[in-house]
Design an enzyme around this catalytic site. Structure first.
Site, mmCIF file in Angstrom:
data_model
loop_
_atom_site.group_PDB
_atom_site.id
_atom_site.type_symbol
_atom_site.label_atom_id
_atom_site.label_comp_id
_atom_site.label_asym_id
_atom_site.label_seq_id
_atom_site.Cartn_x
_atom_site.Cartn_y
_atom_site.Cartn_z
ATOM 1 N N ASP A 1 -0.148 5.009 1.282
ATOM 2 C CA ASP A 1 -0.360 5.846 2.465
ATOM 3 C C ASP A 1 -0.335 5.016 3.746
ATOM 4 O O ASP A 1 -1.087 4.051 3.891
ATOM 5 C CB ASP A 1 -1.706 6.577 2.357
ATOM 6 C CG ASP A 1 -1.709 7.607 1.247
ATOM 7 O OD1 ASP A 1 -1.157 8.695 1.451
ATOM 8 O OD2 ASP A 1 -2.242 7.309 0.161
ATOM 9 N N ASP B 1 0.872 -1.175 0.000
ATOM 10 C CA ASP B 1 0.000 0.000 0.000
ATOM 11 C C ASP B 1 0.910 1.226 0.000
ATOM 12 O O ASP B 1 2.121 1.105 0.213
ATOM 13 C CB ASP B 1 -0.892 -0.024 1.241
ATOM 14 C CG ASP B 1 -1.983 1.049 1.198
ATOM 15 O OD1 ASP B 1 -2.183 1.649 0.122
ATOM 16 O OD2 ASP B 1 -2.612 1.280 2.236
#
Length: 261
Positions: free
Chosen positions: A110, A108
Site C-alpha cells: 500500500d 511494501d
C-alpha cells in the site's frame, strides 16, 4: 558504467512509480509539519503522535499556500527529502555500492505498489507496476511485505515469481521451487504443479486468540460509521479513513480496551 539493462530497469521503475512522484508528497510533508507545530503550541510543546498519525493516513488535501509561507514550506520539504531520499534518484549510487554483492528487493504494498485509497479493498496496482515488479523479480529475489493478509496481497499482485510476506512477516510464502528439507515446526510445504511453496507461519498457535479479538473488535466498532475491521489472519487492522473526525477518540478507546483485555 551503468549497463543497458540497468538503464532500462530504471526507466521502467520510474514509469511504474509515476503516480507516486507527484506534488502530493510535498503536501503530505507540509501538513504533517503544520500539524506538529499546531499541536505543540496547543499542548504545551508535547507532540501528539496520534493526531500526526491521523493526518498521515488521511487522503492528500489541496493546500492554499500564500507567498509568505512558500519559502518555509519549501525548506521543510527539502529537509524531508534529504532524510528520505528517493531510491530511483540514487539508482547509480546504489548500483555502484552493490557491485559484487547479491541484491535483494523488499517492497511494501500500500502506497508503494498501489496508491493509498479510502477503500482498502480497492488498492489495485497498475499493469505497468505489475510488469515492472515481474521484471525486477527475474533478476533479483523480490519480496512484498505488508501488514495485510498474505493471500490478499497475492490476490492484488498476481505474480508467481516473488516472495509474499503478510501480517508483517508472520505469514511468508516463497515462490514455487524444489524443496529438499523442512523443519516441520514453523514451515509447511504446499505442493503444486510448478514445484513446492514453503509457508513460514510462526504464530499459528495464536490464531484462536486473534480470531476472538477480531470478533470483539467487530462488535465494539460496528456502531461507528466508517470503521471497518480487516482480518489479516495473523494480525488485525482497524480502518478509520472513512470515520468522522469527531469519532476518532471513541474508536481509539474501543480498540485499546479490546487489545488490553
Amino acid at each position: 558504467m551503468i549497463s543497458e539493462f540497468q538503464m532500462n530497469m530504471k526507466k521502467k521503475l520510474n514509469k511504474a512509480l509515476g503516480f507516486q512522484k507527484s506534488h502530493s508528497t510535498k503536501q503530505w510533508v507540509n501538513k504533517i509539519s503544520s500539524s506538529k507545530t499546531k499541536n505543540n503550541d496547543e499542548n504545551g510543546g508535547h507532540d501528539l503522535s496520534m493526531i500526526i498519525a491521523r493526518t498521515r493516513s488521511n487522503p492528500p488535501l489541496e493546500l492554499t499556500i500564500d507567498a509568505a509561507s512558500t519559502s518555509s514550506d519549501d525548506s521543510i520539504y527539502n529537509s524531508w527529502v534529504v532524510e528520505h531520499p528517493s531510491a530511483l534518484d540514487s539508482f547509480d549510487r546504489m548500483i555502484k555500492a552493490a557491485k559484487g554483492k547479491k541484491i535483494v528487493v523488499f517492497l511494501d504494498y500500500d502506497g508503494t505498489l498501489s496508491p493509498i485509497v479510502d477503500d482498502p479493498n480497492r488498492a489495485f496496482m497498475s499493469d505497468e507496476m505489475r510488469a515492472a515488479v515481474r521484471e525486477v523479480a527475474k533478476y533479483f529475489p523480490t519480496a512484498i511485505i505488508s501488514g495485510r493478509g498474505r493471500e490478499k496481497v497475492k490476490e492484488f499482485v498476481q505474480l508467481g515469481n516473488v516472495y509474499y510476506a503478510g501480517s508483517h512477516g508472520m505469514d511468508i510464502m516463497a515462490p514455487p521451487r524444489p524443496v529438499k528439507a523442512c523443519d516441520g515446526k514453523y514451515h509447511t510445504v504446499v505442493a503444486g504443479k510448478k514445484g513446492s511453496e514453503v509457508l513460514f507461519q510462526p504464530a499459528k498457535k495464536y490464531l484462536p486468540a486473534i480470531q476472538e479479538m477480531i470478533t470483539e473488535l467487530e462488535e465494539e466498532t460496528r456502531k461507528i460509521h466508517g470503521a471497518t475491521v480487516e482480518d489479516n489472519r495473523f494480525c488485525v487492522s482497524v480502518h478509520y479513513r472513512q470515520v468522522r473526525e469527531e469519532d476518532y477518540n471513541i474508536l481509539q478507546e474501543k480498540v485499546k480496551s479490546v487489545v488490553k483485555n
